[in-house]
Enzyme design. Structure first.
Site, PDB file in Angstrom:
ATOM      1  N   ASN A 182      76.433 103.989 -37.780  1.00  0.00           N
ATOM      2  CA  ASN A 182      76.106 103.138 -36.731  1.00  0.00           C
ATOM      3  C   ASN A 182      75.129 102.077 -37.341  1.00  0.00           C
ATOM      4  O   ASN A 182      73.937 102.278 -36.755  1.00  0.00           O
ATOM      5  CB  ASN A 182      75.470 103.892 -35.614  1.00  0.00           C
ATOM      6  CG  ASN A 182      74.441 104.879 -35.934  1.00  0.00           C
ATOM      7  OD1 ASN A 182      74.139 105.155 -37.205  1.00  0.00           O
ATOM      8  ND2 ASN A 182      73.488 105.436 -35.227  1.00  0.00           N
ATOM      9  N   HIS A 231      79.582 114.019 -33.010  1.00  0.00           N
ATOM     10  CA  HIS A 231      78.589 114.129 -32.109  1.00  0.00           C
ATOM     11  C   HIS A 231      78.932 114.584 -30.870  1.00  0.00           C
ATOM     12  O   HIS A 231      79.541 114.063 -29.772  1.00  0.00           O
ATOM     13  CB  HIS A 231      77.711 112.737 -32.060  1.00  0.00           C
ATOM     14  CG  HIS A 231      76.621 112.523 -30.985  1.00  0.00           C
ATOM     15  ND1 HIS A 231      75.439 112.120 -31.494  1.00  0.00           N
ATOM     16  CD2 HIS A 231      76.668 112.602 -29.831  1.00  0.00           C
ATOM     17  CE1 HIS A 231      74.589 111.993 -30.571  1.00  0.00           C
ATOM     18  NE2 HIS A 231      75.426 112.396 -29.497  1.00  0.00           N
ATOM     19  N   HIS A 238      74.421 118.280 -35.588  1.00  0.00           N
ATOM     20  CA  HIS A 238      73.165 118.712 -35.043  1.00  0.00           C
ATOM     21  C   HIS A 238      73.625 119.494 -33.759  1.00  0.00           C
ATOM     22  O   HIS A 238      72.990 119.474 -32.719  1.00  0.00           O
ATOM     23  CB  HIS A 238      72.222 117.358 -34.666  1.00  0.00           C
ATOM     24  CG  HIS A 238      72.953 116.279 -33.942  1.00  0.00           C
ATOM     25  ND1 HIS A 238      74.178 116.363 -32.917  1.00  0.00           N
ATOM     26  CD2 HIS A 238      73.188 114.877 -34.427  1.00  0.00           C
ATOM     27  CE1 HIS A 238      74.624 115.199 -32.548  1.00  0.00           C
ATOM     28  NE2 HIS A 238      73.897 114.289 -33.387  1.00  0.00           N
ATOM     29  N   ASP A 258      69.350 114.316 -39.820  1.00  0.00           N
ATOM     30  CA  ASP A 258      69.563 113.405 -38.799  1.00  0.00           C
ATOM     31  C   ASP A 258      68.463 112.430 -38.749  1.00  0.00           C
ATOM     32  O   ASP A 258      67.849 111.847 -37.651  1.00  0.00           O
ATOM     33  CB  ASP A 258      69.729 113.885 -37.413  1.00  0.00           C
ATOM     34  CG  ASP A 258      70.021 113.077 -36.206  1.00  0.00           C
ATOM     35  OD1 ASP A 258      70.594 111.780 -36.740  1.00  0.00           O
ATOM     36  OD2 ASP A 258      70.170 113.229 -35.266  1.00  0.00           O
TER      37      ASP A 258
END
Length: 428
Positions: free
Chosen positions: A90, A177, A230, A303
């Site tokens: 990203n 995600h 995560h 992260d």
């Protein structure tokens, strides 16, 4: 090439041993090794681990160099004991083409503080509508094997299925995600008692769990690999545990902050605690620790999400989500997993080095500390305990939730293929 003798190190927390590095490899491991012609590092009972590998790092370059660059991010990685990081897609422009992933890969090679393996986007522009150039990114010089729209969920089941089918051809993996967007519109923190009392929009656990349940079933149907980024809830743990019991090829990660911090901290309205997925409850934290210990959760991933001061030092609703983590990850894992007796140092080496290297296909990393292996190593003073001071971070950003908090452990040395990147706690 020079030689280095690491004397008296507790390899994986075991008995003191000498480790001799010759050039890029470990030449010998034993007792009373000959130090003639070698630079000697007196380990003095410190713990020696294989170099850490982070499967989930945001380096921000290209496009957001005000928060981090490949140079500053890899310097932070070396400071935290990492010898390889996987850079999320990203960026601006998004890493959805061979050209962009090669740019990030080459920057990592030029700076030399750790290896940088780009992660390619699953969809064009992270928009979730059209598959990106997965094959071209894999065949590029960067050799991408991990693909993720992290920051956004691949919520379209057809697109997710196609991505899983595509990467199967070359042994790749899709890192999801897990966030159902319709269930998290306007979400500011974990949905629960605290969000209700504070009047903040809630991010329900089911928004994560429903996507994980769907994706493990898709992975089983396709016969492909899926990785859960995560993971943050007790319910997600149970879904992954069930999937593994069926033989589904799923792996999962947990962040250091989800192993330590809870949503109670949001009562301060300090945006440093604003993160996605959000900090959860004490019950979730305990479930995550147990799952990491028993192997249901495979790895710890940082992260690492740097932001400039102006994006975090503002009112809660306007603040960016994310925390830096490369330079504190090992300390948090020692606090939550080692010092509590849930993991020994060999277990830490597996969850923070061997397993992430295996999932991401990071050649030369996550290898045993033994003769003939690449000298990617980390030396840790586990007896140290002190407050976290972000002013000393190598990262360009300072958005840590641990400022002033006492944590154990300090990385004193890091070696990348025999070359010291960190010496006595200072970047080489």
């Amino acid at each position: 090439m020079s030689k280095t003798l690491i004397r008296g190190a507790n390899v994986l927390g075991g008995e003191p041993l000498d480790v001799l590095i010759d050039g890029e490899t470990v030449e010998a491991v034993g007792t009373d090794l000959d130090a003639e012609g070698a630079e000697v590092v007196e380990a003095g009972g410190k713990v020696l681990l294989p170099g850490l590998v982070d499967l989930h790092t945001h380096l921000r370059e290209p496009g957001r160099e005000d928060s981090e660059t490949v140079l500053t991010g890899t310097r932070a990685a070396a400071s935290g004991g990492y010898t390889a990081v996987f850079a999320m897609a990203n960026t601006f422009p998004v890493a959805d083409t061979a050209g962009v992933v090669e740019q990030v890969w080459r920057l990592g090679r030029e700076h030399g503080y750790c290896d940088v393996q780009p992660i390619g986007a699953v969809t064009v522009g992270l928009e979730g509508r059209k598959l990106a150039e997965l094959g071209a990114m894999h065949e590029s010089a960067a050799g991408v094997t991990v693909f993720s729209d992290d920051g956004k969920c691949v919520d379209d089941a057809v697109i997710m299925r196609r991505a899983l089918e595509y990467v199967k051809a070359f042994g790749g993996v899709v890192a999801q995600h897990a966030q159902e967007p319709r269930l998290t519109e306007g979400a500011q923190m974990n949905e629960g008692v605290v969000s209700a009392e504070l009047g903040l929009g809630g991010w329900p656990a089911v928004a994560e769990e429903s996507i994980i349940a769907r994706d493990v079933l898709l992975a089983e149907h396709v016969g492909s690999r899926v990785h859960i980024c995560h993971l943050s809830t007790a319910g997600s743990v149970e879904i992954v545990r069930w999937a593994k019991s069926r033989g589904i090829d799923v792996t999962a990660e947990v962040t250091p902050h989800h192993l330590l911090l809870t949503d109670e901290l949001v009562r301060s309205y300090n945006p440093v605690y604003k993160v996605n997925p959000p900090l959860r409850t004490e019950r979730d934290v305990l479930a995550l620790r147990e799952a990491l210990a028993d192997g249901t959760i495979d790895i710890v991933a940082t992260d690492h999400a740097p932001h400039p001061h102006e994006d975090k030092d503002c009112e809660w609703a306007a603040a960016a989500m994310g925390m830096v983590g490369l330079e504190t990850a090992l300390s948090v894992v020692q606090e939550t997993m080692v010092d509590t007796g849930l993991l020994d140092w060999a277990g830490v080496a597996d969850r923070m080095s061997a397993a992430p290297a295996r999932i991401g296909r990071a050649a030369g990393h996550g290898r045993p500390v033994s003769a003939g292996e690449p000298a990617n190593l980390t030396l840790v003073d586990t007896a140290y305990r002190g407050p976290v001071d972000p002013a000393g971070f190598a990262s360009r950003s300072r958005n840590t939730p641990y400022e002033g908090r006492e944590l154990p452990g300090r990385v004193t040395h890091t070696w990348l293929r025999g070359k010291a990147t960190l010496i006595d706690g200072k970047l080489a």
